[in-house]
Design a protein around this motif. Sequence first.
Motif, PDB file in Angstrom:
ATOM      1  N   ASP A  12      -0.890   5.130   4.852  1.00  0.00           N
ATOM      2  CA  ASP A  12      -1.807   4.730   5.941  1.00  0.00           C
ATOM      3  C   ASP A  12      -1.929   5.839   6.971  1.00  0.00           C
ATOM      4  O   ASP A  12      -2.982   6.014   7.595  1.00  0.00           O
ATOM      5  N   ASN A  93       7.955  -4.518  11.710  1.00  0.00           N
ATOM      6  CA  ASN A  93       6.682  -5.182  12.004  1.00  0.00           C
ATOM      7  C   ASN A  93       6.134  -4.624  13.321  1.00  0.00           C
ATOM      8  O   ASN A  93       6.762  -4.782  14.362  1.00  0.00           O
ATOM      9  N   GLU A 108      -0.460  -0.184  11.042  1.00  0.00           N
ATOM     10  CA  GLU A 108      -1.578  -1.118  10.835  1.00  0.00           C
ATOM     11  C   GLU A 108      -1.076  -2.527  10.543  1.00  0.00           C
ATOM     12  O   GLU A 108      -1.758  -3.502  10.835  1.00  0.00           O
ATOM     13  N   SER A 109       0.093  -2.640   9.910  1.00  0.00           N
ATOM     14  CA  SER A 109       0.632  -3.945   9.500  1.00  0.00           C
ATOM     15  C   SER A 109       2.098  -3.758   9.128  1.00  0.00           C
ATOM     16  O   SER A 109       2.598  -2.621   9.096  1.00  0.00           O
ATOM     17  N   ILE A 110       2.781  -4.873   8.801  1.00  0.00           N
ATOM     18  CA  ILE A 110       4.196  -4.782   8.392  1.00  0.00           C
ATOM     19  C   ILE A 110       4.332  -3.948   7.117  1.00  0.00           C
ATOM     20  O   ILE A 110       5.360  -3.311   6.903  1.00  0.00           O
ATOM     21  N   GLU A 111       3.308  -3.948   6.279  1.00  0.00           N
ATOM     22  CA  GLU A 111       3.354  -3.149   5.057  1.00  0.00           C
ATOM     23  C   GLU A 111       2.898  -1.709   5.330  1.00  0.00           C
ATOM     24  O   GLU A 111       3.610  -0.761   4.995  1.00  0.00           O
ATOM     25  N   ASN A 113       3.062   0.461   7.589  1.00  0.00           N
ATOM     26  CA  ASN A 113       3.736   0.654   8.879  1.00  0.00           C
ATOM     27  C   ASN A 113       4.106   2.114   9.146  1.00  0.00           C
ATOM     28  O   ASN A 113       5.061   2.404   9.863  1.00  0.00           O
TER      29      ASN A 113
END
Length: 139
Positions: A12, A93, A108-111, A113
């Motif tokens: 990401d 998170n 952007e998200s817990i995944e 990250n």
Amino acid sequence: AVSRTFSIIKPDATRRNLTGAVTKMLEDAGLRVVASRRIQMSREQAEEFYGVHKERPFFGELVSFMISGPVVVQVLEGEDAVKRNRDIMGATNPADAQDGTIRKNYAESIEANTVHGSDSEDNARTEIAFFFTPEDIVG
Ligand code: CMP
């Protein structure tokens, strides 16, 4: 004492051209990049690297995400490097991450990250050896 930890700048972040911005935050936190390589992980490599998570419900998605684009694997050196890196990364998170941390700023998200960091000195040694030989690391 001066020690080492292992870091991954995740897809990401490379996708959004944040390699430099993330590295600057690591450096400003007192960490030194003593090895760095941009790679495309294979599915087999990602599955092995994240092997401890293979029973988790998010394992398949995690592996797919980690191979969705290039990553930058790094060895970081500094005083109490594992803790120092975890402090600047922030909570897994981003919703829980403190202001001023990498994940608060960029995740952007817990995944998705933005960064991975070793959670112990033992795991740091294992993770460093997964991607780097001693000759790759120039302190
Ligand atoms: P990382 O430090 O690389 O270690 C395992 C990764 O799994 C973690 O960062 C997140 O990217 C991902 N992860 C952890 N928990 C979840 C979750 N509940 N859902 C999706 N991904 C997760």
